[in-house]
Scaffold this active site. Structure first.
Site, PDB file in Angstrom:
ATOM      1  N   ASP A   1      -2.391   3.348  -4.038  1.00  0.00           N
ATOM      2  CA  ASP A   1      -3.563   3.063  -3.497  1.00  0.00           C
ATOM      3  C   ASP A   1      -4.585   2.330  -4.135  1.00  0.00           C
ATOM      4  O   ASP A   1      -4.182   1.451  -5.150  1.00  0.00           O
ATOM      5  CB  ASP A   1      -4.185   4.642  -3.451  1.00  0.00           C
ATOM      6  CG  ASP A   1      -3.601   5.664  -2.599  1.00  0.00           C
ATOM      7  OD1 ASP A   1      -2.722   5.162  -1.479  1.00  0.00           O
ATOM      8  OD2 ASP A   1      -3.339   6.831  -3.055  1.00  0.00           O
TER       9      ASP A   1
ATOM     10  N   HIS B   1       0.845  -1.274   0.117  1.00  0.00           N
ATOM     11  CA  HIS B   1       0.210   0.051  -0.203  1.00  0.00           C
ATOM     12  C   HIS B   1       0.785   1.117  -0.120  1.00  0.00           C
ATOM     13  O   HIS B   1       0.386   2.177  -0.192  1.00  0.00           O
ATOM     14  CB  HIS B   1      -1.091   0.078   1.239  1.00  0.00           C
ATOM     15  CG  HIS B   1      -2.282   0.478   0.861  1.00  0.00           C
ATOM     16  ND1 HIS B   1      -2.433   1.649   0.071  1.00  0.00           N
ATOM     17  CD2 HIS B   1      -3.561   0.004   1.376  1.00  0.00           C
ATOM     18  CE1 HIS B   1      -3.769   1.948   0.070  1.00  0.00           C
ATOM     19  NE2 HIS B   1      -4.442   0.848   0.614  1.00  0.00           N
TER      20      HIS B   1
END
Length: 330
Positions: free
Chosen positions: A305, A301
């Site tokens: 995104d 992450h």
């Protein structure tokens, strides 16, 4: 007042470095008394609690570095590095007249030991997330059958999925990258060196297909076969086991539909392929039996995104459902 994550109401407060509300006013007294076995533990984030629980860290014996003694994720991670688990302070076992047996002990060494070290580092360092989608693979299976019926070397399903994967990475290069922690930079890579998980008698290994983005389906098929044979024979070289930039994991060969695999550190993502099985599916407005596969993407992450990860996975699914989509990028 506001509600804490553990359900206890509290007076107003500020927000700490990790973005959660921290104790103030009347709560300060409760936080200060964290050493009490009966008092509340100064942890609000459920992620911090889970990290501690999964790694055996006793939060009641852990000093917090956050505002007013709040225990942060960094405090738990530091405790894990020091080995400060519950076993450090656990009471001595009660003597028993029954003999204590340890069971069978298997040394964690060789390939298994190396895999354990790498997976532990990945889970410790990479904040991973997973998204998945079901896709109708009927047309992909038909396309493969047509290719193989035309003569010439047979094309494997894994090779077609790899070709789809490299095309998706060309559209979403964020996922073909790694994080340089010391420089605090994301390094996007120019070449796709595609790893693929291979189960052997010696354990799980991940051979790497060099420059997979520059190979066609026949070349990918041949290289997958060569590396798989070498993996089973135990003759893979260090160069054939390192340097991967993205991993393809076909766990469908084990007869399972889905998984949340651990990223192959220091890569940024892994695409998982479940088994392809006939299932009821709405096709062109009618209920039909189609060949359905579950695709999953586990990604770092820090490099992107959910929108980017979802876009990558949706493109892969579109190519699986309509192989002609891939022609736009060839």
């Amino acid at each position: 007042g506001t509600a804490r994550a553990d359900g206890v109401r509290a007076g107003g407060g500020t927000r700490g470095a990790d973005g959660v509300a921290v104790a103030s006013g009347a709560r300060a007294t409760a936080v200060a008394g964290r050493a009490s076995e009966e008092g509340p533990v100064p942890v609000i984030s459920p992620l911090v609690r889970r990290l501690a629980r999964d790694n055996g860290v006793d939060l009641r014996r852990l000093p917090g570095s956050g505002p007013e003694g709040l225990i942060l994720r960094a405090d738990v991670e530091n405790a894990i590095e020091r080995g400060a688990t519950r076993t450090d302070t656990a009471p001595a076992p009660v003597p028993s007249s029954a003999p204590v047996t340890d069971g069978t002990r298997v040394p964690l060494k060789g390939v298994r030991g190396a895999v354990a070290d790498k997976l532990s580092r990945s889970r410790r360092e990479i904040p991973d997330a997973t998204c998945w989608v079901d896709a109708d693979a009927t047309e992909l299976m038909r396309a493969r059958a047509a290719m193989n019926a035309a003569g010439g070397p047979k094309v494997s399903l894994l090779a077609l999925l790899a070709r789809i994967c490299t095309a998706a990475l060309a559209r979403h290069p964020e996922l073909n990258s790694r994080v340089d922690l010391e420089a605090r930079e994301i390094v996007r890579l120019d070449h796709v060196h595609l790893g693929f998980a291979a189960q052997t008698e010696r354990g799980l290994v991940v051979p790497v297909v060099r420059d997979a983005h520059a190979r066609d389906a026949e070349s990918l098929t041949a290289e997958f076969a060569r590396l798989t044979d070498a993996a089973r024979a135990g003759t893979l070289t260090p160069g054939e086991l390192t340097g991967g930039t993205f991993t393809l994991n076909n766990y469908g060969v084990f007869g399972v539909d889905g998984s949340t695999p651990i990223i192959n550190h220091p890569e940024a993502a892994m695409l998982g392929i479940g088994r392809i099985v006939p299932k009821p599916w709405v096709h062109e407005g009618e209920l039909a039996v189609r060949q359905v596969v579950q695709l999953s993407l586990t990604f770092d992450h820090r490099v992107c995104d959910g929108g980017t990860a979802g876009g990558f996975l949706r493109y892969v699914a579109d190519c699986v459902e309509q192989p002609a989509v891939l022609l736009r990028t060839l």
